[in-house]
Scaffold this motif. Sequence first.
Motif, short mmCIF file in Angstrom:
data_model
loop_
_atom_site.label_atom_id
_atom_site.label_comp_id
_atom_site.label_asym_id
_atom_site.label_seq_id
_atom_site.Cartn_x
_atom_site.Cartn_y
_atom_site.Cartn_z
N GLY A 300 -0.41 14.15 -3.96
CA GLY A 300 -0.82 13.69 -2.64
C GLY A 300 -0.67 14.72 -1.56
O GLY A 300 -1.26 14.59 -0.48
N TYR A 340 3.10 8.72 -2.89
CA TYR A 340 2.22 8.15 -1.88
C TYR A 340 1.38 7.01 -2.46
O TYR A 340 1.15 6.95 -3.67
CB TYR A 340 1.26 9.20 -1.32
N GLN A 345 -4.04 6.86 1.40
CA GLN A 345 -4.34 8.24 1.82
C GLN A 345 -5.85 8.48 1.87
O GLN A 345 -6.34 9.19 2.75
CB GLN A 345 -3.69 9.22 0.85
N LYS A 348 -7.22 7.06 5.04
CA LYS A 348 -6.87 7.89 6.20
C LYS A 348 -7.58 9.23 6.20
O LYS A 348 -7.44 10.00 7.15
CB LYS A 348 -5.36 8.13 6.22
N LEU A 350 -7.01 11.65 4.05
CA LEU A 350 -6.08 12.69 3.62
C LEU A 350 -6.21 13.03 2.14
O LEU A 350 -5.58 13.97 1.66
CB LEU A 350 -4.64 12.27 3.92
N GLU A 482 4.03 9.16 12.00
CA GLU A 482 3.64 8.12 11.05
C GLU A 482 3.98 6.74 11.58
O GLU A 482 3.23 5.78 11.39
CB GLU A 482 4.35 8.36 9.71
#
Length: 504
Positions: A300, A340, A345, A348, A350, A482
């Motif tokens: 991640g 993660y 993710q 988002k 990412l 975060e």
Amino acid sequence: MLAQVPQPLNYAEGLLLRLAGLAQVNNPNNLLGGLVEAAAELTGSALSQLYLLDSTHTRLTLTAEWLNGLQQPQAADSLPSDYDGEQLLQYCLCQNRVLSLNELDNSLHQTEFLPATQQPWRSLLCLPIVDKQQHVSGLLLCASHHTQDLQGFSDSLSLLGNFGVNQLQLMHRLLPPPPSEVQQQVQVEPVRTSGYGLIGNSQSMRDVYQLIGKVLHNPVSVLLTGETGTGKELVAHAIHNCGSRRSMNFVVQNCASLPEHLLESELFGYRKGAFTGADRDHKGLFDAADNGTLFLDEIGDMPLSLQAKLLRVLQEGEVRPLGCNDTHKVDVRIIAATHYDLQNQVEKGLFREDLFYRLSHFPIELPPLRERNEDILLLARHFGENTCEFLQRGPCRWSEEALTALVQYSFPGNVRQLKGLVERAVLLCEDDELLPEHFNLNRETASDTATNLRERMAKVERNFLLDSLRRNRGNQSKAARELGLPRRTLLYRMERLGISPDDI
């Protein structure tokens, strides 16, 4: 045993008669005996053996044997999941291929699994058998004292073996256990068990063993998820060491430990002159792991630009080193791990969505230690024994109070934290008895109950902040972003809730 079978007019009729006979058997032992008897008589072989894997694929057991016209007593011995020392069985099961040897040479082939007889074994046929889910569940083997081509029987014996194993599974579901077995289950305490070198007898770990068994001999990519400290790298080692690639390299790379440009050159390699300081060709980790396994820990944290290159390796099996215009093929099994939530993710932005779906063909989620309380004492005793052996001291006794304190603790750091606590306790122990004061336990336990709402909310908030800080490896600025808090507010809440760097 099977009822007397009339003399068939041809081989096909004989096979149908045998299948019909097996369908009428209502006892597991008679079914297995009838299966090896049918295999031996259909092929004209002096020997027929049936090996079955257990439900977790950790043991291969000789379940039934027919030798020179007689059924042999059921063997109690079994082979571990790597079938070490039995290369012919290993090849057949791990490669999922039929093995037929018309000229069996005892000086070239390891044949210790065949019974010792006055006449040497000359021909061998070994084939994998599958269950209704098309999972390999065992082996059916025939051997002859004279040279003959047994390859032509492979299709019919596969049909016979698959039918017999499916009938056996159906019987186990329908027939109640015998009274003696029920009584034994009540009287005998659970034994210390492990699977693939992993310790744990809880249902959640048994589920993990079951999943591991499905991918041992299949080259699919595996995604290991779970909280930090749950043993993801140990599971990756287990998949490699017990699978068909165990004789090749197992290469590990933590994607969070190197900056982007170094991680790229480390994974894909580079050619001389590709960048300043590249004074020679350098082989990357994909080449080092060719025909083996590459474990990408903390996937991640891999930068998005590298994710695209990794996706090409997964899709095309091609690697292009830095400073090179040409690609070359590699055969690497990828096992990735992350703490993660990669789906989150992806949302988002990412993590690449296409790479996520490519990696998550076969996800295995490792349970946190707080969800497998029954394994805590097994693990604690194991770590205690290992530490005593390492320190070359005698074994330590466990007090009931210490065991109770461990079971009641929530272990936010999971198995890694438990290991550290036990090792420290053994070092502190001077009278060979481990006591609660030897363990540095935070007194907030899973069974601890607060009596008012304020205390309950403070506990929830503290655990929430700790979880965010641990995910961000103690980086307070990242954790504050975060959580959507100013950094100053996070520091104030940490001080008010008593969160120190040691807790993280």
